[in-house]
Design a protein around this motif. Structure first.
Motif, PDB file in Angstrom:
ATOM      1  N   HIS A 213       9.352   5.014  -4.680  1.00  0.00           N
ATOM      2  CA  HIS A 213       9.204   4.455  -6.026  1.00  0.00           C
ATOM      3  C   HIS A 213      10.168   3.296  -6.293  1.00  0.00           C
ATOM      4  CE1 HIS A 213      12.422   7.459  -6.557  1.00  0.00           C
ATOM      5  NE2 HIS A 213      12.839   6.707  -7.547  1.00  0.00           N
ATOM      6  N   ASN A 214      11.370   3.326  -5.703  1.00  0.00           N
ATOM      7  CA  ASN A 214      12.312   2.221  -5.909  1.00  0.00           C
ATOM      8  C   ASN A 214      11.847   0.935  -5.236  1.00  0.00           C
ATOM      9  OD1 ASN A 214      14.120   3.822  -7.356  1.00  0.00           O
ATOM     10  ND2 ASN A 214      15.224   4.448  -5.512  1.00  0.00           N
ATOM     11  N   SER A 215      11.037   1.074  -4.204  1.00  0.00           N
ATOM     12  CA  SER A 215      10.637  -0.090  -3.417  1.00  0.00           C
ATOM     13  C   SER A 215       9.642  -0.988  -4.143  1.00  0.00           C
ATOM     14  CB  SER A 215      10.029   0.368  -2.086  1.00  0.00           C
ATOM     15  OG  SER A 215      10.994   1.020  -1.289  1.00  0.00           O
ATOM     16  N   VAL A 216       8.895  -0.434  -5.083  1.00  0.00           N
ATOM     17  CA  VAL A 216       7.888  -1.228  -5.791  1.00  0.00           C
ATOM     18  C   VAL A 216       8.552  -2.400  -6.503  1.00  0.00           C
ATOM     19  CG1 VAL A 216       6.130  -1.218  -7.584  1.00  0.00           C
ATOM     20  CG2 VAL A 216       6.356   0.751  -6.050  1.00  0.00           C
ATOM     21  N   ALA A 217       9.588  -2.114  -7.284  1.00  0.00           N
ATOM     22  CA  ALA A 217      10.285  -3.173  -8.014  1.00  0.00           C
ATOM     23  C   ALA A 217      11.083  -4.068  -7.076  1.00  0.00           C
ATOM     24  CB  ALA A 217      11.206  -2.562  -9.063  1.00  0.00           C
ATOM     25  N   ASN A 218      11.681  -3.476  -6.041  1.00  0.00           N
ATOM     26  CA  ASN A 218      12.503  -4.267  -5.121  1.00  0.00           C
ATOM     27  C   ASN A 218      11.672  -5.269  -4.323  1.00  0.00           C
ATOM     28  OD1 ASN A 218      14.830  -2.936  -5.914  1.00  0.00           O
ATOM     29  ND2 ASN A 218      14.707  -1.407  -4.285  1.00  0.00           N
ATOM     30  N   LEU A 219      10.422  -4.890  -4.008  1.00  0.00           N
ATOM     31  CA  LEU A 219       9.561  -5.789  -3.234  1.00  0.00           C
ATOM     32  C   LEU A 219       9.035  -6.937  -4.087  1.00  0.00           C
ATOM     33  CD1 LEU A 219       8.223  -6.148  -0.408  1.00  0.00           C
ATOM     34  CD2 LEU A 219       6.235  -4.948  -1.342  1.00  0.00           C
ATOM     35  N   ARG A 220       8.914  -6.692  -5.383  1.00  0.00           N
ATOM     36  CA  ARG A 220       8.362  -7.704  -6.279  1.00  0.00           C
ATOM     37  C   ARG A 220       9.245  -8.959  -6.251  1.00  0.00           C
ATOM     38  NH1 ARG A 220       8.470  -4.872 -10.848  1.00  0.00           N
ATOM     39  NH2 ARG A 220       6.591  -3.732 -10.209  1.00  0.00           N
ATOM     40  N   GLY A 221       8.654 -10.083  -5.991  1.00  0.00           N
ATOM     41  CA  GLY A 221       9.409 -11.330  -5.931  1.00  0.00           C
ATOM     42  C   GLY A 221       9.956 -11.653  -4.557  1.00  0.00           C
ATOM     43  N   GLN A 222       9.881 -10.672  -3.623  1.00  0.00           N
ATOM     44  CA  GLN A 222      10.323 -10.928  -2.253  1.00  0.00           C
ATOM     45  C   GLN A 222       9.163 -11.481  -1.429  1.00  0.00           C
ATOM     46  OE1 GLN A 222      13.352 -10.544  -0.909  1.00  0.00           O
ATOM     47  NE2 GLN A 222      14.322  -9.642  -2.707  1.00  0.00           N
TER      48      GLN A 222
ATOM     49  N   ASP B  36       0.823  -1.204   0.000  1.00  0.00           N
ATOM     50  CA  ASP B  36       0.000   0.000   0.000  1.00  0.00           C
ATOM     51  C   ASP B  36       0.862   1.261   0.000  1.00  0.00           C
ATOM     52  OD1 ASP B  36      -2.392   1.335  -0.082  1.00  0.00           O
ATOM     53  OD2 ASP B  36      -2.808   1.158   2.067  1.00  0.00           O
ATOM     54  N   VAL B  37       1.837   1.309   0.904  1.00  0.00           N
ATOM     55  CA  VAL B  37       2.707   2.487   1.001  1.00  0.00           C
ATOM     56  C   VAL B  37       3.499   2.684  -0.278  1.00  0.00           C
ATOM     57  CG1 VAL B  37       4.750   3.429   2.165  1.00  0.00           C
ATOM     58  CG2 VAL B  37       2.889   2.444   3.516  1.00  0.00           C
ATOM     59  N   TYR B  38       4.115   1.633  -0.771  1.00  0.00           N
ATOM     60  CA  TYR B  38       4.988   1.765  -1.933  1.00  0.00           C
ATOM     61  C   TYR B  38       4.211   2.141  -3.192  1.00  0.00           C
ATOM     62  CZ  TYR B  38       8.250  -0.720   1.162  1.00  0.00           C
ATOM     63  OH  TYR B  38       9.041  -1.100   2.214  1.00  0.00           O
ATOM     64  N   ALA B  39       2.979   1.667  -3.304  1.00  0.00           N
ATOM     65  CA  ALA B  39       2.175   1.977  -4.483  1.00  0.00           C
ATOM     66  C   ALA B  39       1.643   3.407  -4.456  1.00  0.00           C
ATOM     67  CB  ALA B  39       1.010   0.997  -4.591  1.00  0.00           C
ATOM     68  N   ARG B  40       1.399   3.940  -3.266  1.00  0.00           N
ATOM     69  CA  ARG B  40       0.734   5.236  -3.144  1.00  0.00           C
ATOM     70  C   ARG B  40       1.691   6.417  -3.001  1.00  0.00           C
ATOM     71  NH1 ARG B  40      -4.780   5.078  -1.421  1.00  0.00           N
ATOM     72  NH2 ARG B  40      -5.573   2.940  -1.236  1.00  0.00           N
ATOM     73  N   ASP B  41       2.867   6.193  -2.440  1.00  0.00           N
ATOM     74  CA  ASP B  41       3.752   7.311  -2.102  1.00  0.00           C
ATOM     75  C   ASP B  41       4.965   7.321  -3.032  1.00  0.00           C
ATOM     76  OD1 ASP B  41       5.680   9.040  -0.833  1.00  0.00           O
ATOM     77  OD2 ASP B  41       4.502   8.874   1.012  1.00  0.00           O
ATOM     78  N   PRO B  42       5.136   8.368  -3.842  1.00  0.00           N
ATOM     79  CA  PRO B  42       6.237   8.400  -4.817  1.00  0.00           C
ATOM     80  C   PRO B  42       7.626   8.414  -4.187  1.00  0.00           C
ATOM     81  CG  PRO B  42       5.124  10.528  -4.695  1.00  0.00           C
ATOM     82  CD  PRO B  42       4.284   9.563  -3.926  1.00  0.00           C
TER      83      PRO B  42
ATOM     84  N   PRO C 215      -1.325   4.930   4.682  1.00  0.00           N
ATOM     85  CA  PRO C 215      -0.265   5.788   4.147  1.00  0.00           C
ATOM     86  C   PRO C 215      -0.599   7.274   4.245  1.00  0.00           C
ATOM     87  CG  PRO C 215      -0.661   3.937   2.680  1.00  0.00           C
ATOM     88  CD  PRO C 215      -1.759   3.913   3.699  1.00  0.00           C
ATOM     89  N   ALA C 216      -1.881   7.617   4.210  1.00  0.00           N
ATOM     90  CA  ALA C 216      -2.280   9.023   4.257  1.00  0.00           C
ATOM     91  C   ALA C 216      -2.160   9.616   5.655  1.00  0.00           C
ATOM     92  CB  ALA C 216      -3.710   9.171   3.746  1.00  0.00           C
TER      93      ALA C 216
END
Length: 267
Positions: free
Chosen positions: A218-227, A209-215, A254-255
């Motif tokens: 932005h690096n965390s979206v890809a890094n979390l994928r597959g973890q 939720d946090v990584y998708a909503r807060d720019p 997140p808000a």
């Protein structure tokens, strides 16, 4: 709660001698009933019979800044810096100025003796550190800042409250927070060995939720994928019950920011 950055370090940026009497005086106001409620509310860290379970020990990792390793040829020990004992970890201190941005987290840790009584552990020092929203650690990857590191002291009910930000995700690790517990604050600043070193994981739903909503993440979206926690290089060695115990219990968004709780049982 909000995700706005702090503008100052408050009253806990003046060193150990100043901090101790103020810290204990303010926190004695929390009742024993509130402490017991925290254990029950967190749930994790308790056995089926209601006893408190010792949390597993984990590695400090490569970025502890507790005097145990070096960066750029120099020993890194933030625990000897004036101002390390504080409630708000978002600011830098001891002459450094950068401030960590990110979704605010009110971190509430309850230190208890493992066993049937769940006796609160008062006066223990806990050193907390973690990466910033970009997945970087202060004093190592960014040497001009020492934010997201600080020493808290448990009150009469074993409770430590710290303000920080939601950590980012970097490659190869599940999002987490490091901590080291000392029997006394003086032990922490003197370089004595801690009683326990371990890590706490962030829940998957909150991370997504946090990584998708807060720019800022932005690096965390890809890094979390597959973890996943089950495949994480640290947590995967533990049982499902132990992983659940090491996962923070979160409320909020997140808000508005989050409240994150954990019971830390010491054997």
């Amino acid at each position: 709660m909000s995700d706005s950055a702090p503008t100052n370090q408050g009253t806990h940026a003046h060193g150990l001698k100043y901090d101790l009497p103020h810290l204990f005086g303010r926190r004695r106001a929390i009742s024993s009933l509130a402490a017991l409620t925290l254990v029950s509310a967190a749930g994790r860290g308790m056995a089926a019979d209601g006893s408190c379970v010792a949390i597993p020990a984990e590695t400090a990792g490569p970025f502890p800044a507790d005097g145990s390793n070096r960066a750029a040829g120099q020993t890194v020990n933030v625990l000897q810096e004036s101002g390390v004992m504080r409630d708000d970890l978002r600011t830098s201190f001891a002459g450094m100025s950068p401030v960590a941005e990110g979704v605010e987290v009110q971190l509430i840790l309850h230190l208890v003796e493992a066993g049937t009584a769940c006796t609160p552990l008062a006066g223990r020092a806990i050193y907390v550190w973690h990466c910033d929203a970009a997945g970087r650690y202060s004093l190592y990857e960014d040497r001009d800042r020492n934010y997201l590191r600080g020493l808290g002291v448990s009150d009469a009910n074993g409770i430590v409250r710290l303000t920080t930000v939601f950590p980012g995700c970097y490659r190869g690790r599940w999002p987490h927070i490091h901590f080291e517990v000392f029997d006394r604050p003086a032990d922490a600043v003197a370089g004595s060995a801690g009683r326990l070193t371990s890590q706490l994981a962030l829940p998957a739903a909150a991370c997504n939720d946090v990584y998708a909503r807060d720019p800022r993440y932005h690096n965390s979206v890809a890094n979390l994928r597959g973890q996943s926690l089950a495949r994480d290089g640290i947590f995967r060695d533990n049982t499902p019950d132990e992983i659940e115990q090491q996962t923070l219990s979160l409320s909020g968004s997140p808000a508005t920011g989050f409240e994150a709780r954990a019971v830390i049982g010491l054997g």
